[in-house]
Design a protein around this motif. Structure first.
Motif, PDB file in Angstrom:
ATOM      1  N   VAL A  47     -10.818  51.560 -15.678  1.00 13.68           N
ATOM      2  CA  VAL A  47      -9.672  51.211 -14.845  1.00 13.68           C
ATOM      3  C   VAL A  47      -8.416  51.857 -15.438  1.00 13.68           C
ATOM      4  O   VAL A  47      -8.037  51.562 -16.575  1.00 13.68           O
ATOM      5  N   PRO A  48      -7.748  52.729 -14.711  1.00 13.15           N
ATOM      6  CA  PRO A  48      -6.548  53.389 -15.249  1.00 13.15           C
ATOM      7  C   PRO A  48      -5.394  52.402 -15.406  1.00 13.15           C
ATOM      8  O   PRO A  48      -5.340  51.366 -14.729  1.00 13.15           O
ATOM      9  N   ARG A  49      -4.485  52.746 -16.259  1.00 13.64           N
ATOM     10  CA  ARG A  49      -3.344  51.860 -16.522  1.00 13.64           C
ATOM     11  C   ARG A  49      -2.477  51.687 -15.281  1.00 13.64           C
ATOM     12  O   ARG A  49      -1.800  50.673 -15.118  1.00 13.64           O
ATOM     13  N   THR A  50      -2.504  52.661 -14.393  1.00 18.07           N
ATOM     14  CA  THR A  50      -1.722  52.578 -13.162  1.00 18.07           C
ATOM     15  C   THR A  50      -2.366  51.685 -12.109  1.00 18.07           C
ATOM     16  O   THR A  50      -1.782  51.454 -11.051  1.00 18.07           O
ATOM     17  N   GLY A  54      -3.354  50.485  -5.623  1.00 21.61           N
ATOM     18  CA  GLY A  54      -2.171  49.634  -5.579  1.00 21.61           C
ATOM     19  C   GLY A  54      -2.324  48.294  -6.278  1.00 21.61           C
ATOM     20  O   GLY A  54      -1.347  47.548  -6.384  1.00 21.61           O
ATOM     21  N   LEU A  55      -3.526  47.985  -6.751  1.00 20.87           N
ATOM     22  CA  LEU A  55      -3.746  46.726  -7.476  1.00 20.87           C
ATOM     23  C   LEU A  55      -3.529  46.967  -8.958  1.00 20.87           C
ATOM     24  O   LEU A  55      -4.187  47.829  -9.552  1.00 20.87           O
ATOM     25  N   PRO A  56      -2.597  46.246  -9.600  1.00 19.30           N
ATOM     26  CA  PRO A  56      -2.327  46.462 -11.022  1.00 19.30           C
ATOM     27  C   PRO A  56      -3.571  46.294 -11.887  1.00 19.30           C
ATOM     28  O   PRO A  56      -4.514  45.586 -11.526  1.00 19.30           O
ATOM     29  N   ARG A  57      -3.558  46.947 -13.026  1.00 18.39           N
ATOM     30  CA  ARG A  57      -4.736  46.967 -13.898  1.00 18.39           C
ATOM     31  C   ARG A  57      -5.182  45.568 -14.309  1.00 18.39           C
ATOM     32  O   ARG A  57      -6.377  45.248 -14.251  1.00 18.39           O
ATOM     33  N   GLY A 104       9.459  32.315 -28.327  1.00 14.55           N
ATOM     34  CA  GLY A 104       9.793  31.966 -29.703  1.00 14.55           C
ATOM     35  C   GLY A 104       8.805  32.482 -30.727  1.00 14.55           C
ATOM     36  O   GLY A 104       9.087  32.446 -31.932  1.00 14.55           O
ATOM     37  N   ILE A 105       7.631  32.953 -30.284  1.00 18.41           N
ATOM     38  CA  ILE A 105       6.582  33.371 -31.211  1.00 18.41           C
ATOM     39  C   ILE A 105       6.381  34.879 -31.162  1.00 18.41           C
ATOM     40  O   ILE A 105       6.550  35.577 -32.164  1.00 18.41           O
ATOM     41  N   ARG A 106       5.994  35.406 -30.003  1.00 17.38           N
ATOM     42  CA  ARG A 106       5.798  36.840 -29.775  1.00 17.38           C
ATOM     43  C   ARG A 106       4.856  37.482 -30.795  1.00 17.38           C
ATOM     44  O   ARG A 106       5.157  38.535 -31.373  1.00 17.38           O
ATOM     45  N   SER A 107       3.724  36.836 -31.052  1.00 16.87           N
ATOM     46  CA  SER A 107       2.732  37.449 -31.944  1.00 16.87           C
ATOM     47  C   SER A 107       2.179  38.729 -31.334  1.00 16.87           C
ATOM     48  O   SER A 107       1.834  39.672 -32.053  1.00 16.87           O
ATOM     49  N   TRP A 108       2.042  38.761 -30.023  1.00 12.81           N
ATOM     50  CA  TRP A 108       1.671  39.960 -29.282  1.00 12.81           C
ATOM     51  C   TRP A 108       2.195  39.819 -27.869  1.00 12.81           C
ATOM     52  O   TRP A 108       2.743  38.767 -27.499  1.00 12.81           O
ATOM     53  N   SER A 109       2.041  40.850 -27.068  1.00 15.88           N
ATOM     54  CA  SER A 109       2.575  40.807 -25.706  1.00 15.88           C
ATOM     55  C   SER A 109       1.698  41.615 -24.763  1.00 15.88           C
ATOM     56  O   SER A 109       0.945  42.494 -25.194  1.00 15.88           O
ATOM     57  N   TYR A 110       1.837  41.316 -23.463  1.00 16.40           N
ATOM     58  CA  TYR A 110       1.149  42.052 -22.402  1.00 16.40           C
ATOM     59  C   TYR A 110       2.221  42.807 -21.614  1.00 16.40           C
ATOM     60  O   TYR A 110       2.934  42.207 -20.800  1.00 16.40           O
ATOM     61  N   PRO A 111       2.338  44.100 -21.856  1.00 13.24           N
ATOM     62  CA  PRO A 111       3.506  44.831 -21.337  1.00 13.24           C
ATOM     63  C   PRO A 111       3.463  45.147 -19.847  1.00 13.24           C
ATOM     64  O   PRO A 111       4.513  45.382 -19.245  1.00 13.24           O
ATOM     65  N   ASP A 112       2.291  45.171 -19.234  1.00 13.78           N
ATOM     66  CA  ASP A 112       2.188  45.653 -17.855  1.00 13.78           C
ATOM     67  C   ASP A 112       2.431  44.539 -16.835  1.00 13.78           C
ATOM     68  O   ASP A 112       2.217  43.350 -17.120  1.00 13.78           O
ATOM     69  N   PHE A 113       2.835  44.950 -15.655  1.00  9.66           N
ATOM     70  CA  PHE A 113       3.032  44.001 -14.553  1.00  9.66           C
ATOM     71  C   PHE A 113       1.677  43.558 -13.995  1.00  9.66           C
ATOM     72  O   PHE A 113       0.708  44.312 -13.978  1.00  9.66           O
ATOM     73  N   PRO A 122      -1.648  37.407 -18.502  1.00  9.45           N
ATOM     74  CA  PRO A 122      -2.583  37.717 -17.414  1.00  9.45           C
ATOM     75  C   PRO A 122      -3.831  36.852 -17.517  1.00  9.45           C
ATOM     76  O   PRO A 122      -4.353  36.618 -18.606  1.00  9.45           O
ATOM     77  N   LEU A 123      -4.320  36.393 -16.389  1.00  9.58           N
ATOM     78  CA  LEU A 123      -5.436  35.450 -16.382  1.00  9.58           C
ATOM     79  C   LEU A 123      -6.729  36.067 -16.919  1.00  9.58           C
ATOM     80  O   LEU A 123      -7.613  35.327 -17.360  1.00  9.58           O
ATOM     81  N   PHE A 124      -6.825  37.393 -16.898  1.00 12.21           N
ATOM     82  CA  PHE A 124      -8.061  37.994 -17.412  1.00 12.21           C
ATOM     83  C   PHE A 124      -8.228  37.764 -18.906  1.00 12.21           C
ATOM     84  O   PHE A 124      -9.347  37.840 -19.450  1.00 12.21           O
ATOM     85  N   SER A 125      -7.125  37.478 -19.612  1.00 10.43           N
ATOM     86  CA  SER A 125      -7.177  37.375 -21.070  1.00 10.43           C
ATOM     87  C   SER A 125      -8.115  36.276 -21.538  1.00 10.43           C
ATOM     88  O   SER A 125      -8.760  36.406 -22.584  1.00 10.43           O
ATOM     89  N   GLY A 126      -8.205  35.183 -20.779  1.00 14.77           N
ATOM     90  CA  GLY A 126      -9.109  34.105 -21.177  1.00 14.77           C
ATOM     91  C   GLY A 126     -10.555  34.542 -21.217  1.00 14.77           C
ATOM     92  O   GLY A 126     -11.362  33.992 -21.980  1.00 14.77           O
ATOM     93  N   PHE A 127     -10.898  35.558 -20.413  1.00 13.45           N
ATOM     94  CA  PHE A 127     -12.278  36.037 -20.394  1.00 13.45           C
ATOM     95  C   PHE A 127     -12.654  36.744 -21.692  1.00 13.45           C
ATOM     96  O   PHE A 127     -13.839  36.849 -22.013  1.00 13.45           O
ATOM     97  N   MET A 128     -11.677  37.225 -22.438  1.00 12.27           N
ATOM     98  CA  MET A 128     -11.995  37.863 -23.712  1.00 12.27           C
ATOM     99  C   MET A 128     -12.505  36.828 -24.704  1.00 12.27           C
ATOM    100  O   MET A 128     -13.383  37.113 -25.524  1.00 12.27           O
ATOM    101  N   TYR A 129     -11.961  35.620 -24.643  1.00 14.27           N
ATOM    102  CA  TYR A 129     -12.470  34.531 -25.474  1.00 14.27           C
ATOM    103  C   TYR A 129     -13.788  34.010 -24.917  1.00 14.27           C
ATOM    104  O   TYR A 129     -14.708  33.683 -25.668  1.00 14.27           O
ATOM    105  N   ALA A 130     -13.877  33.937 -23.583  1.00 16.25           N
ATOM    106  CA  ALA A 130     -15.117  33.497 -22.949  1.00 16.25           C
ATOM    107  C   ALA A 130     -16.264  34.439 -23.282  1.00 16.25           C
ATOM    108  O   ALA A 130     -17.420  34.017 -23.374  1.00 16.25           O
ATOM    109  N   ALA A 131     -15.961  35.730 -23.488  1.00 17.46           N
ATOM    110  CA  ALA A 131     -17.003  36.705 -23.834  1.00 17.46           C
ATOM    111  C   ALA A 131     -17.646  36.357 -25.175  1.00 17.46           C
ATOM    112  O   ALA A 131     -18.854  36.572 -25.368  1.00 17.46           O
ATOM    113  N   VAL A 132     -16.846  35.826 -26.111  1.00 20.34           N
ATOM    114  CA  VAL A 132     -17.391  35.411 -27.403  1.00 20.34           C
ATOM    115  C   VAL A 132     -18.357  34.243 -27.202  1.00 20.34           C
ATOM    116  O   VAL A 132     -19.468  34.226 -27.754  1.00 20.34           O
ATOM    117  N   GLY A 133     -17.940  33.263 -26.398  1.00 23.14           N
ATOM    118  CA  GLY A 133     -18.809  32.134 -26.112  1.00 23.14           C
ATOM    119  C   GLY A 133     -20.074  32.572 -25.396  1.00 23.14           C
ATOM    120  O   GLY A 133     -21.173  32.082 -25.684  1.00 23.14           O
TER     121      GLY A 133
END
Length: 275
Positions: A47-50, A54-57, A104-113, A122-133
């Protein structure tokens, strides 16, 4: 009839073939256990960054993750009970993401819209933890995994809870990660993971298994940041490797995930009444 005899060379070849078959079986089962994570990372590469049409990455990755998850349930690779456990990993991971990316924390960030961002995550981020489970659950079944000398479940749950909370509280009251890691190491000192790649049971110290899984997740995190899925503060100007200390953090999160799976299996075995 003369008795059959085997030369040392024949015996050595048989052993080599046996080890090779067992290694291939182990590799194949590990690949199956990593199916969700593997397919998701293929999507990250493709999936390209663009975005797509028209659907964001980030939104496209969420859609792909939902399709993969739905397919795994439909195909029987995961059961409904396993999906419930995976959803728990998703929620715990998403809560951690929201906190770590807060102003107040900003340990990391998701720069894209993305349209599917909630509280800046972004809601997809939870799936990265779910992948471990998902990996732990799949490996448990495919490798016929069991744990010998498991500590009392309530103590394991207490340590796992403290580890999870420390990811939040260390910003305010200090990082007690290494004290908790030492406590976990002592608690699981005798614990052995027993697994069967092919026909023979193999054993590995549970602590070693957690460190190895944490290492591969750290490698995956380097890939994710390289493709700009998220960024740590030191990666905003130009990409740099994720600090090696994140390896320890992932190993502790794997312990937390493993504890959830073992406790859920223990509860289910306790309350289940055979028909």
């Amino acid at each position: 009839m003369p008795e059959a005899s085997f030369s040392p060379a024949t015996d050595a070849r048989a052993r080599i073939v046996g080890v090779g078959v067992e290694f291939l079986q182990f590799t194949w089962k590990e690949a199956q256990a990593c199916l969700f994570a593997g397919l998701f990372f293929v999507a990250v590469f493709c999936v390209p960054r663009t975005g797509v049409l028209g659907l964001p990455r980030y939104d496209m990755l969420l859609l792909i993750a939902l399709v993969i998850q739905g397919w795994m349930l439909w195909s029987g690779r995961e059961t409904l009970d396993e999906l419930k456990a995976i959803c728990l990993f998703h929620l715990l991971g998403f809560a951690l993401e929201v906190f770590k990316t807060s102003s107040g924390i900003r340990s990391w960030s998701y720069p894209d819209f993305a349209y599917t961002k909630l509280l800046g995550v972004p809601l997809f981020s939870g799936f990265m933890y779910a992948a471990v489970g998902s990996y732990i659950i799949q490996a448990w079944r495919l490798l016929q995994l069991r744990v010998e000398h498991h500590p009392p479940y309530w103590m394991a749950g207490l340590v796992a809870t403290a580890l999870y909370l420390n990811f939040f509280t260390h910003h305010f009251i200090g990082d007690y990660r290494w004290y908790l890691a030492a406590a976990a190491l002592g608690l699981y000192a005798r614990a052995q993971v027993v697994f069967r790649p092919h026909r023979i049971d193999r054993r590995m110290p549970l602590s070693l298994a957690l460190v190895l899984i944490g290492f591969f997740i750290w490698l995956a995190e380097n890939i994710g940041t390289f493709f700009g899925l998220w960024a740590y503060p030191h990666q905003l100007g130009a990409w740099a490797a994720v600090h090696v200390t994140k390896w320890s953090a992932w190993s502790l999160l794997v312990l937390m995930s493993f504890t959830i799976v073992t406790n859920l299996k223990h509860i289910k075995a306790t309350v289940h009444v055979p028909a």
